[in-house]
Design a protein around this motif. Structure first.
Motif, PDB file in Angstrom:
ATOM      1  N   THR A 143       0.821  -1.205   0.000  1.00  0.00           N
ATOM      2  CA  THR A 143       0.000   0.000   0.000  1.00  0.00           C
ATOM      3  C   THR A 143       0.862   1.266   0.000  1.00  0.00           C
ATOM      4  O   THR A 143       0.552   2.216  -0.717  1.00  0.00           O
ATOM      5  N   ILE A 144       1.959   1.260   0.757  1.00  0.00           N
ATOM      6  CA  ILE A 144       2.766   2.493   0.773  1.00  0.00           C
ATOM      7  C   ILE A 144       3.449   2.674  -0.584  1.00  0.00           C
ATOM      8  O   ILE A 144       3.670   3.791  -1.048  1.00  0.00           O
ATOM      9  N   PHE A 145       3.724   1.571  -1.246  1.00  0.00           N
ATOM     10  CA  PHE A 145       4.267   1.646  -2.598  1.00  0.00           C
ATOM     11  C   PHE A 145       3.231   2.256  -3.548  1.00  0.00           C
ATOM     12  O   PHE A 145       3.555   3.115  -4.359  1.00  0.00           O
ATOM     13  N   SER A 146       1.974   1.810  -3.395  1.00  0.00           N
ATOM     14  CA  SER A 146       0.916   2.302  -4.293  1.00  0.00           C
ATOM     15  C   SER A 146       0.653   3.786  -4.109  1.00  0.00           C
ATOM     16  O   SER A 146       0.370   4.484  -5.089  1.00  0.00           O
ATOM     17  N   ILE A 147       0.713   4.282  -2.860  1.00  0.00           N
ATOM     18  CA  ILE A 147       0.442   5.707  -2.704  1.00  0.00           C
ATOM     19  C   ILE A 147       1.648   6.551  -3.115  1.00  0.00           C
ATOM     20  O   ILE A 147       1.553   7.758  -3.192  1.00  0.00           O
ATOM     21  N   SER A 148       2.777   5.907  -3.382  1.00  0.00           N
ATOM     22  CA  SER A 148       3.944   6.672  -3.811  1.00  0.00           C
ATOM     23  C   SER A 148       4.047   6.789  -5.330  1.00  0.00           C
ATOM     24  O   SER A 148       4.896   7.511  -5.835  1.00  0.00           O
TER      25      SER A 148
ATOM     26  N   PHE B 276      10.287   9.326   1.172  1.00  0.00           N
ATOM     27  CA  PHE B 276       9.768  10.353   2.075  1.00  0.00           C
ATOM     28  C   PHE B 276       8.521   9.871   2.800  1.00  0.00           C
ATOM     29  O   PHE B 276       8.308  10.196   3.980  1.00  0.00           O
ATOM     30  N   ASN B 277       7.682   9.085   2.114  1.00  0.00           N
ATOM     31  CA  ASN B 277       6.497   8.537   2.786  1.00  0.00           C
ATOM     32  C   ASN B 277       6.883   7.626   3.941  1.00  0.00           C
ATOM     33  O   ASN B 277       6.351   7.735   5.041  1.00  0.00           O
TER      34      ASN B 277
END
Lengths: 313, 297
Positions: A143-148, B276-277
């Motif tokens: 998910t953090i990959f997708s929002i990036s 950064f995230n």
């Protein structure tokens, strides 16, 4: 409750009014004569000089020579009566164009929102229930990959794989389900990931509350605790997020519609900006923002339905 | 009661002596690695011009849309320009705009939010309404309107992004200060007759700033996404400056023969945003768990 709604509606109308003034000022402050650029765009081509007599005729016919204040009041007066003016670029009433562009945008945003909820919520719940395990970690990484990833790039990659590579879906256009799937998916990959993350955090938060411990101590089965006690109580931030997601889907549609030649509001806006069709730019922006505000307004009212403890004073 | 009041400044100084970095390394090795990678990215942006062998804007029409080779690591674009050096220069563009935007946004947003909440009353009401108004605009729509107004350019881009983002910082800071300003230690410093600016600078800001720092870190990623989106739409950045979004847009027509031109810049955007995230979320977890333990970073 009623007083609250009236107050909120009043504030909503006020915000839309300010937005319209602001948009009008910004759009009209763009350097360059709109009439001249429009003439070039419509008749003589961008490289040629626009003949002065054509420019004057155009600006007279469409009131572009009136003072800005007068133009603004004409526009607002018309808007209240349901007439937003005339688009010179398309040679059609703006209202007519917006009426045609609204359904595709709503279809796209609704499809994307539906996909996001269907993918995002189960993923978030699963991740929360497996907190700290490998599967949770994998979901969080995905998910953090997708929002990036930028939404437009997701779209480009999807086109590259499914349209160019595999030839399953059409590259662009508007029509049946096969045209909808790629644009909706590119928007949904991003927003389902952020929904999943919110869902996970919120559910973990709720699971740590004393009343869940109590339910466990009472000997209730896990399934019942999760579905009846934890989920309902963890939905509030998720609903806020869904509302915001729908809003950002409307805005994200600008890019996605341009890529897929989807005939919605975003596409219309980009064409209007390119040709400097002032009335059309203003009206489209105000309509998009109004939709965005309306969605968030409805979400605000939904709070009370989900959590009756919340009262509005 | 506030942590600063409980521990005073001496504990904070002790922690500083021990070193936040070694502490971070032992407790959150993954986060430490991410911070190192971010440092590496900045280094790459700084020394980028010495790394690349090709001029990013040198066109070679005989070498259009070539695949990877030793002279062109990632191949070339539709004008024969070297994709590798354009990607490195794109990093400079994105980082420069994003970091200056966030620094400015951070100061403007924090100052307005803090001022508004600390003053209270009429001033706070008006400022809160203004903040709400700015938040009523979907970011990309506001950016679109402003970018058409101001025209392309690096400085214009920074200005636009600050206008788009300051309100969310101001809202967060305002909320933080509102929840903190009636704490006993603030009231007692007021009673002791300390001047307002002193209370804000020495007590309020240090105790309320952490969530804003987290937001700023995550927002660097968001800003990079917004920059690339505007670049992709052909707005914001002048065509002479290599920028990832506009590179993807330019490669779109040739993606059947030279797919790397749309793939590589996208991967670059994703990696930088991802770092950064992850850093922002790590900082948030860290500050949350430290609040629970009553520690001061």
């Amino acid at each position: 409750m009623h007083r609250y709604i009236i107050k909120r509606v009043g504030y909503l109308v006020f915000t839309i009014f300010i937005v319209s003034v602001f948009t009008f000022i910004v759009v009209n402050a763009i350097p360059g004569e709109p009439a001249e650029i429009l003439t070039k765009h419509l008749f003589v081509g961008l490289e040629e000089a626009a003949p002065p007599e054509m420019v004057t005729e155009l600006s007279q016919r469409y009131d572009l020579d009136k003072s800005l204040l007068e133009q603004y009041f004409n526009w607002i007066r018309g808007a209240i009566g349901g007439d937003l003016g005339y688009s010179i670029l398309f040679n059609r009433p703006v209202t007519h164009l917006l009426k045609n562009a609204l359904p595709p945008t709503l279809i796209l945003a609704a499809a994307a929102a539906f996909l996001s909820v269907v993918i995002g919520l189960p993923l978030g719940i699963y991740s929360a229930l497996r907190k700290g395990r490998l599967s949770d970690w994998i979901v969080r990484m995905i998910t953090i990959f997708s929002i990036s990833m930028p939404v437009f790039w997701i779209a480009v990659i999807l086109i590259l794989v499914f349209s160019v590579g595999l030839g399953i879906t059409p590259v662009a256009g508007y029509g049946g389900c096969e045209y909808l799937i790629l644009p909706a998916l590119s928007l949904a990959i991003h927003s389902s990931a952020s929904l999943a993350r919110i869902m996970r955090t919120s559910l973990i938060d709720t699971m740590n509350k004393p009343f869940i411990t109590f339910a466990k101590a009472k000997g209730l089965p896990d399934k019942r605790i999760i579905i009846h006690h934890a989920l309902r109580n963890s939905l509030l931030p998720v609903i806020t997020m869904i509302g915001m997601t729908f809003g950002s889907l409307l805005a994200g549609a600008v890019v996605i519609e341009t890529i897929f030649s989807w005939p919605g509001l975003g596409n219309l806006l980009m064409k209007a900006i390119a040709a400097r069709d002032v009335v059309l730019i203003e009206s489209t922006i105000v309509v998009i923002i109004t939709l965005f505000l309306l969605v968030n307004f409805v979400v605000d009212l939904l709070y009370h339905v989900i959590d009756p403890r919340i009262t509005y004073e | 009661m506030s942590r600063a009041f409980v521990y005073g400044d001496s504990v904070r100084q002790d922690l500083r002596k021990e070193g936040v970095w070694s502490e971070l390394f032992t407790r959150e090795p993954l986060l430490f690695v991410v911070f190192c990678l971010i440092g590496l990215i900045f280094l790459l942006a700084l020394i980028g011009p010495f790394l690349v062998t090709q001029d990013p804007n040198a066109t070679a029409l005989g070498y259009k849309n070539r695949g990877p080779s030793l002279t062109h690591l990632f191949g070339t674009d539709y004008l024969g320009r070297d994709l590798f050096s354009r990607t490195i220069y794109g990093l400079r563009t994105s980082l420069f705009i994003a970091v200056s935007t966030i620094l400015l946004t951070f100061f403007v947003g924090t100052a307005v939010g803090c001022f508004s909440a600390y003053c209270g009353g009429r001033i706070d009401e008006v400022l809160a309404r203004i903040i709400d108004l700015f938040l009523a605009f979907p970011a990309i729509i506001l950016a679109l309107a402003l970018v058409t107004l101001l025209g392309p350019g690096l400085l214009n881009m920074i200005l636009i992004l600050v206008i788009v983002q300051w309100a969310s910082f101001a809202r967060l800071m305002r909320g933080q200060v509102l929840s903190e300003k009636f704490q006993e230690y603030i009231l007692s410093s007021k009673a002791a007759g300390l001047p307002g600016w002193w209370i804000i600078a020495r007590h309020l800001v240090p105790n309320t700033i952490m969530p804003v720092v987290v937001l700023a870190t995550i927002d660097i990623g968001h800003t990079i996404l917004t920059i690339s989106t505007l670049g992709f739409l052909g707005l914001g950045i002048p065509p002479t400056i290599p920028e990832w979004g506009s590179m993807i847009n330019a490669g779109l027509s040739y993606m059947r023969i030279a797919p790397l031109n749309v793939i590589v810049p996208g991967i670059a955007i994703t990696i930088v945003t991802l770092l950064f995230n992850v850093a922002g979320e790590g900082l948030r977890d860290l500050s949350n768990s430290e609040q629970d333990q009553g520690m001061v970073l």
